[in-house]
Structure formats: C-alpha cells, structure tokens
Motif scaffolding. Structure first.
Motif, PDB file in Angstrom:
ATOM      1  N   GLU A   1       0.829  -1.209   0.000  1.00 48.28           N
ATOM      2  CA  GLU A   1       0.000   0.000   0.000  1.00 48.28           C
ATOM      3  C   GLU A   1       0.860   1.254   0.000  1.00 48.28           C
ATOM      4  N   LEU A   2       1.964   1.252   0.737  1.00 50.13           N
ATOM      5  CA  LEU A   2       2.883   2.392   0.711  1.00 50.13           C
ATOM      6  C   LEU A   2       3.478   2.572  -0.686  1.00 50.13           C
ATOM      7  N   ALA A   3       3.807   1.459  -1.332  1.00 51.13           N
ATOM      8  CA  ALA A   3       4.359   1.536  -2.691  1.00 51.13           C
ATOM      9  C   ALA A   3       3.340   2.128  -3.651  1.00 51.13           C
ATOM     10  N   LYS A   4       2.077   1.754  -3.509  1.00 56.02           N
ATOM     11  CA  LYS A   4       1.029   2.314  -4.369  1.00 56.02           C
ATOM     12  C   LYS A   4       0.868   3.809  -4.121  1.00 56.02           C
ATOM     13  N   LEU A   5       0.933   4.214  -2.853  1.00 59.77           N
ATOM     14  CA  LEU A   5       0.834   5.641  -2.532  1.00 59.77           C
ATOM     15  C   LEU A   5       1.974   6.409  -3.162  1.00 59.77           C
ATOM     16  N   LEU A   6       3.198   5.924  -3.004  1.00 59.50           N
ATOM     17  CA  LEU A   6       4.360   6.623  -3.550  1.00 59.50           C
ATOM     18  C   LEU A   6       4.363   6.627  -5.073  1.00 59.50           C
ATOM     19  N   SER A   7       3.621   5.728  -5.682  1.00 58.98           N
ATOM     20  CA  SER A   7       3.583   5.639  -7.144  1.00 58.98           C
ATOM     21  C   SER A   7       2.517   6.534  -7.762  1.00 58.98           C
ATOM     22  N   THR A   8       1.744   7.247  -6.945  1.00 53.45           N
ATOM     23  CA  THR A   8       0.767   8.172  -7.506  1.00 53.45           C
ATOM     24  C   THR A   8       1.488   9.399  -8.062  1.00 53.45           C
ATOM     25  N   ASP A   9       0.761  10.190  -8.855  1.00 52.54           N
ATOM     26  CA  ASP A   9       1.382  11.364  -9.476  1.00 52.54           C
ATOM     27  C   ASP A   9       1.875  12.372  -8.449  1.00 52.54           C
ATOM     28  N   ASP A  10       1.163  12.501  -7.337  1.00 55.35           N
ATOM     29  CA  ASP A  10       1.554  13.453  -6.294  1.00 55.35           C
ATOM     30  C   ASP A  10       1.214  12.849  -4.936  1.00 55.35           C
ATOM     31  N   PRO A  11       2.140  12.095  -4.336  1.00 59.57           N
ATOM     32  CA  PRO A  11       1.835  11.391  -3.087  1.00 59.57           C
ATOM     33  C   PRO A  11       1.860  12.253  -1.833  1.00 59.57           C
ATOM     34  N   ILE A  12       2.145  13.546  -1.963  1.00 63.36           N
ATOM     35  CA  ILE A  12       2.372  14.386  -0.786  1.00 63.36           C
ATOM     36  C   ILE A  12       1.147  14.442   0.121  1.00 63.36           C
ATOM     37  N   ALA A  13      -0.038  14.625  -0.445  1.00 62.28           N
ATOM     38  CA  ALA A  13      -1.251  14.721   0.377  1.00 62.28           C
ATOM     39  C   ALA A  13      -1.453  13.454   1.196  1.00 62.28           C
ATOM     40  N   GLY A  14      -1.217  12.306   0.593  1.00 64.86           N
ATOM     41  CA  GLY A  14      -1.372  11.044   1.309  1.00 64.86           C
ATOM     42  C   GLY A  14      -0.349  10.884   2.415  1.00 64.86           C
ATOM     43  N   LEU A  15       0.887  11.293   2.165  1.00 64.07           N
ATOM     44  CA  LEU A  15       1.918  11.203   3.191  1.00 64.07           C
ATOM     45  C   LEU A  15       1.601  12.123   4.365  1.00 64.07           C
ATOM     46  N   ARG A  16       1.129  13.326   4.070  1.00 65.34           N
ATOM     47  CA  ARG A  16       0.736  14.226   5.161  1.00 65.34           C
ATOM     48  C   ARG A  16      -0.389  13.600   5.987  1.00 65.34           C
ATOM     49  N   LEU A  17      -1.321  12.948   5.318  1.00 65.88           N
ATOM     50  CA  LEU A  17      -2.431  12.318   6.019  1.00 65.88           C
ATOM     51  C   LEU A  17      -1.921  11.228   6.955  1.00 65.88           C
ATOM     52  N   LEU A  18      -0.946  10.442   6.502  1.00 60.55           N
ATOM     53  CA  LEU A  18      -0.378   9.398   7.355  1.00 60.55           C
ATOM     54  C   LEU A  18       0.288   9.995   8.592  1.00 60.55           C
ATOM     55  N   VAL A  19       0.993  11.094   8.402  1.00 59.19           N
ATOM     56  CA  VAL A  19       1.675  11.735   9.531  1.00 59.19           C
ATOM     57  C   VAL A  19       0.661  12.386  10.471  1.00 59.19           C
ATOM     58  N   ASP A  20      -0.298  13.107   9.920  1.00 57.08           N
ATOM     59  CA  ASP A  20      -1.251  13.857  10.747  1.00 57.08           C
ATOM     60  C   ASP A  20      -2.163  12.943  11.572  1.00 57.08           C
ATOM     61  N   THR A  21      -2.471  11.773  11.051  1.00 57.85           N
ATOM     62  CA  THR A  21      -3.342  10.840  11.782  1.00 57.85           C
ATOM     63  C   THR A  21      -2.562   9.952  12.743  1.00 57.85           C
ATOM     64  N   GLY A  22      -1.246   9.968  12.665  1.00 61.57           N
ATOM     65  CA  GLY A  22      -0.431   9.113  13.517  1.00 61.57           C
ATOM     66  C   GLY A  22      -0.125   7.758  12.899  1.00 61.57           C
TER      67      GLY A  22
END
Length: 476
Positions: free
Chosen positions: A214-235
């Motif tokens: 799932e992390l690999a799929k997130l990083l493979s999107t055109d702009d993964p920044i929003a998803g990474l912020r969501l992972l950090v902000d939610t803990g």
C-alpha cells in the motif's frame, strides 16, 4: 467528474466490448449474477482511463471456473481461497470475485474470508463509497448502496459503513484512504478522518507485506504528498514509517535550521518532476521516490546544537543509509530495492562542494564508480535536494551539476567509464607476481583500480610496471 448520464453511456460502451459482453452472457446463461465493480465504475464517472476489469458475482470460485473455462483463452487461480479467479477473455484480463464479507478477528494479521449472499452486502463492506459502485450485467443497472456518486461529485472519501466498523474489519483501509487522497485528489470526510486517528494503532495487526504494497502504491501516484501528510497527521506513519514524522525536529529558539520534514516532501515532489521530465527512468520509479523521501532520515539521530546558533548533522548520510536499510527490510522490500535506496541515501551528499572547488577527473571517476547502476537516480536525487529559496545559490548549484554531468559524459565517451576496471585481471596479476588465489590478489587488484581511476587508461605494459613497483615496495 462526468454526469451520471455520460458515465452510464461510457459504461454501456464498456459493457458492449467483446470481453465484458461475453462474460456477462455466460454468467446469465449459467444462472448467476455478475456486476462490474469498484475502480472501473468509479473511473467511468471521473472520466479516467479504465485499466482493470473487476467483477463480482454470487457464484462460488468453483462455479466461476465452470463458467469461465469454455470461453477463456486462459484462466488461473489468483486465490481461490479468497474467492478470486483470473481469466483472459477476448484478449482482456479480468478478475472475478465471489461476494465477500471479510472480517478480522482482532488477533490475526490477515482477514477471515467469508463469502457473502448479495451484491448490496458485498458493496457495503468495501473500503469507500466511491469504490462501492457496481454495474449489474447485462442489464446495465447501477448499484449505489451508500451514495458513492454523491461523494464522487463532492470529491470526498467516506466509508460505506461506520468508519470504526470498516477500519476494524480491515485496518489497511486507513492506508488506502491516504493513497486515494493522493490518487484522486479527494478529501477524507471528518468522521472517517477522526476514526483513522483513533484507530491508527490497529494498523499493527496488518502484515508487513500488505503495508509495504500500500505504501508503494501511494508513492507511485502522481503526487503522493497529500497522502503522506495524512499518514503523519493521523499518527499512522508513526506505526508504518516512523522515520517520516521523526523529521519534524523540535525547534530551538537559539538554533535554527530548515524544516527537515517539509524539505523532504519538497525533495520528493521535485524528484518526481525530474523523473518525468528527464524521461530516463520508467515512471513511476519507486526506488527514486523512496530515496527522495528517506534521504534525510539520519538527521534526527545526528543533530547537534553548536555554539553560536549553528546546527550540524554530521554523517547523517551514513546513519540515514543504515536506517533506510533497516526500515525497508522490516517492510519486506526486496533486496535490490533495499540496496539501491540505502546506497542513494548514503551518496546523496557526495556532490556538494563540487561547485566550490571542482573535482579532478579521478574524483569524477570515483563518483561514477560508487554510484554504479544508480547513477541516473543519483543525478535526479542530488538535483532535487536543492530547495533553497536563495535564487543565486540554486542557480550556482544547478550550473555545477550540469557541469558534472557534462564531464561524466565526456569521460564516459573517452574511457567507457561505465565499465571501469584495471588493465590487468586477477589471473594476470597472479601470473605476474607468482602468487596463488587469496587476499593478496584482491589487494593488488584494488591498487590497479585506484591507478585506473586516478590516471585513466595507461595500457597493460604500464600497468604491469606499476604493479611490479608496488609489489617490490610492499614485499620489502
């Protein structure tokens, strides 16, 4: 977002295709329900290309095989125990899954597979309403049990059932929320977001392999920044990639440095831009993106507050490489990926200083040798690591790296730099020195490789003379 009528027209065209119509007719003749489900239906509404053909049915895996075998060019068990059968029909690859009602028991790291009775029950157990859409075949009836179309219009990610229930059934859905936030550009609904934060520790019930994918799929999107912020902000990141939130270094009023967390996200975004614009790597390139995200993870461990307000991060490249290797192994990435990412993290500072003093040809050769088959990724990572707002400094670094790449190209043309090796091989070294296989051969080979890197091609005769001179001094 297309209108409902336009989306249904598009889905009608898809249903009329040879693969879908053949499959639909076969299931109807066999007395079983069939529906196109999930991503293909969602993407038809969003006007996105449809790449995967996923179907759901009331037929059991054995019944699916019985229907598919006569019409398929090939078929295979993707996971019969999980209810999914794959097939190639009319040149298209399809996946057909029995209605599901999976649930975790709270202890296992994988869900118990339970087959469901109806498409409505199947859809309400799916991850998000925008993926809980189905098109009954062959009658082209849209099934929307949780207002997925409304959420597509609103660009919102929401679970079909209560988020506590949905994430309790499969905690990986919380990571999928981050991925879809980046992939679709949607916002996570407030209640769903709150549940992600509250239930973040439950992600530890999920196997490392599923988290990795799932992390690999997130990083493979055109702009993964929003998803990474969501992972950090939610803990969530604290459980699956703790090195990322650790980059949010505590600010000291007397010591100032750039925000390492924001810098790392910017480097990732710039690396993706270079990856696409240079066109020298297959995109998306997961190794490059992992290296860009993790390149500074050694900084929290190496931060030192110096007198006068300075802050240092000595050897954060070496420390970061070790941390990256450890984390990627725990996430069960393959050895090639682990080696490549950790090597890039270790080398990402090597270039800096080139613009001030320049390098000898020997130093350029060593840079290429040390990068090995990661040289192109190192080019991109190094360029992406420049995030200064000082325009003059940024232009100077860009010019310096342009110059380095030019010199690498010139040396490569002159010396076949990509295959740098001594003029004499191990067998020749043993014959010249009269020694047997062993550590001494390796020492001699390394000496000749250093000569090659320092002086370029010198020919076998000169290499023999240098080897004998070295041996005479060493043996004295």
């Amino acid at each position: 977002m297309q209108s409902v009528a336009a989306a249904l027209d598009r889905l009608g065209e898809l249903a009329a295709s040879p693969a879908v119509s053949t499959l639909a007719d076969a299931f109807e003749a066999g007395g079983h329900e069939l529906a196109l489900v999930g991503g293909p239906v969602r993407d038809a509404f969003l006007g996105r290309p449809v790449h995967d053909l996923d179907f759901t049915t009331d037929a059991t895996p054995e019944q699916i095989l019985g229907i598919v075998k006569p019409i398929a060019e090939a078929h295979w068990d993707i996971g019969r125990a999980f209810g999914t059968i794959g097939a190639k029909i009319a040149g298209e690859t399809v996946e057909i899954t029995t209605y599901r009602a999976d649930a975790y028991d709270g202890a296992s790291r994988k869900p118990d597979v339970v087959f469901g009775d109806s498409i409505e029950d199947d859809l309400v157990r799916r991850d998000f309403t925008v993926n809980a859409l189905a098109l009954r075949l062959p009658k082209l009836e849209l099934v929307d049990v949780a207002d997925g179309v409304g959420d597509l219009v609103a660009q919102v990610l929401r679970t079909p059932s209560a988020p506590e229930v949905s994430f309790g059934d499969d905690p990986l859905r919380m990571l999928r929320a981050a991925r879809f936030a980046s992939q679709l550009g949607f916002e996570v609904e407030a209640g769903t977001l709150a549940a992600m934060t509250e239930l973040a520790p439950a992600i530890e019930r999920i196997s490392a392999e599923r988290v990795r994918d799932e992390l690999a799929k997130l990083l493979s999107t055109d702009d993964p920044i929003a998803g990474l912020r969501l992972l950090v902000d939610t803990g969530l990141a604290g459980f699956v990639l703790p090195e990322l939130p650790a980059l949010k270094l505590e600010v000291d009023e007397h010591h100032h440095h750039k925000d390492v967390y924001e810098h790392s996200l910017t480097v990732l975004r710039q690396a993706i831009g270079h990856e696409v614009s240079r066109g020298t790597l297959d995109s998306p390139d997961l190794v490059l993106r992992l290296a860009a995200l993790l390149h500074d993870i050694g900084k929290p461990r190496t931060r030192r507050l110096e007198p006068g307000g300075a802050v240092s991060f000595h050897h954060h490249d070496v420390v970061g490489a070790k941390l990256a290797r450890k984390r990627l192994r725990e996430l069960r990435f393959d050895n090639d990926t682990v080696d490549a990412v950790s090597r890039l993290v270790e080398l990402h500072l090597r270039f800096f200083g080139y613009g001030d003093a320049g390098w000898t040809d020997s130093a350029v050769r060593r840079y290429v040798r040390d990068a090995g088959d990661q040289l192109e990724r190192l080019h991109i990572l190094t360029r992406s690591d420049v995030t200064t707002r000082n325009r003059r400094k940024a232009e100077r670094l860009e010019f310096a790296y342009d110059d380095l790449e030019r010199r690498i190209a010139e040396l490569a043309a002159q010396e076949e730099l990509d295959a740098v090796r001594p003029e004499l091989d191990g067998q020749q070294i043993m014959e010249i020195l009269g020694i047997r296989p062993g550590p001494l051969v390796g020492e001699a080979y390394k000496f000749l490789l250093d000569v090659r890197l320092d002086d370029g091609p010198i020919g076998e005769d000169a290499a023999r003379e240098r080897l004998l001179a070295w041996w005479a001094v060493r043996d004295a």
